[in-house]
Design a protein around this motif. Sequence first.
Motif, PDB file in Angstrom:
ATOM      1  N   TYR A  88       1.361 -11.909  -2.409  1.00 49.11           N
ATOM      2  CA  TYR A  88       2.297 -11.514  -1.364  1.00 49.11           C
ATOM      3  C   TYR A  88       1.582 -11.400  -0.023  1.00 49.11           C
ATOM      4  CZ  TYR A  88       5.492 -10.017  -5.104  1.00 49.11           C
ATOM      5  OH  TYR A  88       6.321  -9.972  -6.200  1.00 49.11           O
ATOM      6  N   TYR A  98       7.160  -2.539   8.207  1.00 53.05           N
ATOM      7  CA  TYR A  98       6.416  -3.266   7.185  1.00 53.05           C
ATOM      8  C   TYR A  98       7.361  -4.118   6.355  1.00 53.05           C
ATOM      9  CZ  TYR A  98       2.846  -0.022   8.577  1.00 53.05           C
ATOM     10  OH  TYR A  98       1.956   0.695   9.337  1.00 53.05           O
ATOM     11  N   PHE A 100       7.345  -7.634   3.505  1.00 50.75           N
ATOM     12  CA  PHE A 100       6.567  -8.478   2.613  1.00 50.75           C
ATOM     13  C   PHE A 100       7.258  -9.827   2.453  1.00 50.75           C
ATOM     14  CE2 PHE A 100       3.575  -5.393   0.825  1.00 50.75           C
ATOM     15  CZ  PHE A 100       4.193  -4.187   1.128  1.00 50.75           C
ATOM     16  N   GLN A 102       8.275 -13.017  -0.091  1.00 48.49           N
ATOM     17  CA  GLN A 102       8.919 -12.962  -1.414  1.00 48.49           C
ATOM     18  C   GLN A 102       7.951 -13.295  -2.543  1.00 48.49           C
ATOM     19  OE1 GLN A 102       8.880 -15.606   0.448  1.00 48.49           O
ATOM     20  NE2 GLN A 102       9.212 -17.449  -0.758  1.00 48.49           N
TER      21      GLN A 102
ATOM     22  N   ILE B  37       6.512   2.386  -1.641  1.00 52.33           N
ATOM     23  CA  ILE B  37       6.925   0.993  -1.687  1.00 52.33           C
ATOM     24  C   ILE B  37       7.585   0.782  -3.036  1.00 52.33           C
ATOM     25  CG2 ILE B  37       6.076  -1.398  -1.752  1.00 52.33           C
ATOM     26  CD1 ILE B  37       3.631  -0.211  -0.049  1.00 52.33           C
ATOM     27  N   GLN B  39       9.729  -1.952  -5.942  1.00 61.28           N
ATOM     28  CA  GLN B  39       9.834  -3.333  -6.410  1.00 61.28           C
ATOM     29  C   GLN B  39      10.875  -3.400  -7.520  1.00 61.28           C
ATOM     30  OE1 GLN B  39       6.228  -5.021  -8.174  1.00 61.28           O
ATOM     31  NE2 GLN B  39       6.748  -7.002  -7.273  1.00 61.28           N
ATOM     32  N   GLY B  44      10.590  -8.877  -5.328  1.00 64.21           N
ATOM     33  CA  GLY B  44       9.493  -8.625  -4.408  1.00 64.21           C
ATOM     34  C   GLY B  44       9.387  -7.173  -3.984  1.00 64.21           C
ATOM     35  N   LEU B  45       8.502  -6.942  -3.027  1.00 63.17           N
ATOM     36  CA  LEU B  45       8.157  -5.597  -2.581  1.00 63.17           C
ATOM     37  C   LEU B  45       8.969  -5.191  -1.361  1.00 63.17           C
ATOM     38  CD1 LEU B  45       4.359  -6.295  -2.875  1.00 63.17           C
ATOM     39  CD2 LEU B  45       5.598  -4.681  -4.322  1.00 63.17           C
ATOM     40  N   TRP B  47       9.113  -2.001   1.501  1.00 57.44           N
ATOM     41  CA  TRP B  47       8.571  -0.767   2.048  1.00 57.44           C
ATOM     42  C   TRP B  47       9.678   0.262   2.184  1.00 57.44           C
ATOM     43  CZ3 TRP B  47       9.557   1.378   7.026  1.00 57.44           C
ATOM     44  CH2 TRP B  47       8.769   2.497   7.321  1.00 57.44           C
ATOM     45  N   TYR B  50       6.913   6.088   5.157  1.00 57.94           N
ATOM     46  CA  TYR B  50       5.602   6.731   5.101  1.00 57.94           C
ATOM     47  C   TYR B  50       5.642   8.102   5.758  1.00 57.94           C
ATOM     48  CZ  TYR B  50       4.530   5.329  10.005  1.00 57.94           C
ATOM     49  OH  TYR B  50       4.536   5.147  11.366  1.00 57.94           O
ATOM     50  N   ASN B  58       8.260   7.988   8.958  1.00 57.49           N
ATOM     51  CA  ASN B  58       8.915   6.765   9.416  1.00 57.49           C
ATOM     52  C   ASN B  58       9.555   6.142   8.195  1.00 57.49           C
ATOM     53  OD1 ASN B  58       9.749   4.432  10.694  1.00 57.49           O
ATOM     54  ND2 ASN B  58       7.772   3.947  11.579  1.00 57.49           N
ATOM     55  N   PRO B  61      14.909   1.589   7.867  1.00 58.50           N
ATOM     56  CA  PRO B  61      16.276   1.859   8.341  1.00 58.50           C
ATOM     57  C   PRO B  61      17.350   1.664   7.275  1.00 58.50           C
ATOM     58  CG  PRO B  61      15.073   0.599   9.973  1.00 58.50           C
ATOM     59  CD  PRO B  61      14.199   0.654   8.739  1.00 58.50           C
ATOM     60  N   TYR B  94       6.014   2.576  -6.103  1.00 60.57           N
ATOM     61  CA  TYR B  94       4.579   2.746  -5.899  1.00 60.57           C
ATOM     62  C   TYR B  94       4.326   3.702  -4.742  1.00 60.57           C
ATOM     63  CZ  TYR B  94       4.068  -1.665  -8.521  1.00 60.57           C
ATOM     64  OH  TYR B  94       4.103  -2.656  -9.478  1.00 60.57           O
ATOM     65  N   LEU B  98      -1.629   4.072   3.410  1.00 61.57           N
ATOM     66  CA  LEU B  98      -1.502   3.156   4.524  1.00 61.57           C
ATOM     67  C   LEU B  98      -2.678   3.381   5.463  1.00 61.57           C
ATOM     68  CD1 LEU B  98      -0.045   1.175   6.400  1.00 61.57           C
ATOM     69  CD2 LEU B  98       1.350   3.090   7.213  1.00 61.57           C
ATOM     70  N   SER B 109      -3.238  -2.464  10.176  1.00 58.26           N
ATOM     71  CA  SER B 109      -2.300  -1.644   9.415  1.00 58.26           C
ATOM     72  C   SER B 109      -1.996  -2.336   8.097  1.00 58.26           C
ATOM     73  CB  SER B 109      -1.022  -1.435  10.231  1.00 58.26           C
ATOM     74  OG  SER B 109      -0.247  -0.380   9.722  1.00 58.26           O
TER      75      SER B 109
END
Lengths: 109, 124
Positions: A88, A98, A100, A102, B37, B39, B44-45, B47, B50, B58, B61, B94, B98, B109
Motif C-alpha cells: 500500500y 491520511y 491509502f 487500494q 486505522i 481495514q 484496503g486501509l 485512516w 489520531y 483530528n 470527516p 489497528y 504516527l 508524516s
Amino acid sequence: EIVLTQSPGTLSLSPGERATLSCRASQSVSSNYLAWYQQKPGQAPRLLIYGASNRATGIPDRFSGSGSGTDFTLTISRLEPEDFVVYYCQQYGSSPPYTFGQGTKLEIK
Amino acid sequence: QVQLHESGPGLVKPSETLSLTCTVSGGSLGTYFWSWIRQPPGKGLEWVGYIYYNGNTNYNPSLKSRLTISVDTPKNQFSLKLNSVTAADTAVYYCARLRDYSDSSGRYSYFDYWGQGTLVTASS
C-alpha cells in the motif's frame, strides 16, 4: 480528498525478478508525505519507505522508492519468496489528512 | 522497541458503541501522535483519526460525527469510541504510532509502529 490509485492491482512475477509498483495521486503530493507499507496475510502493515525514498529501519536494500508530484514507484530489485504479499502507498495531505491506495498484490507466477 | 496492543469486544450490536483501547509499551505516549486505522475484511486501509499526547485530536470527516478518541497518559493508553455502528463498521481496527516531524529535509508524516489489529464485527 487526495485519491491514490495503485497499479497494477495484481502483479505476477517470479522470484529473482524485479517488481515495479505504481502509486498515482489525484493531486500533487509532497515527496516527504508519501510512504509505502507491506502487509502479509493476517498481519498489520509494516512501514517500508517514508518520504518517498527513505527506507525504514531494518528494511532490506532490495526495496527502493522514487517519484515526485503525482507519480511514485516502489521497486523491489530481486524478489524473495516472502515478498509476494500486498503493498500500500499512503499520503499525508488535505482533508482527510491520511489516505491509502487500494493496494497491489504481488503473486508468484 | 515500541509495541502496541489493541483490546476490546470483538462483537458489537448495530446502533451500539464500538470501544477499543490501545496499550503502548516500550515507550511513552509523549511527543507523539497516536492513530486508529481500520481495514474491512478483504479491503484496503482507512485512516480513522489520531490524538496527540496532549489530547488534541483530528478525525476522518466521514466518521467525525460518531467518533471520539481519548488518551490516558498515566496508563500509556489511548482509546476509540465509535457510536451508532452499522455493518459497514465491521473491520480489523489497528492502532498505530504516527510519526510526524521536521528535519533539514522538511516535514515527514507516516505510521511507523502498528498493533497486530483486532477484528470488530457489527452484527446482531
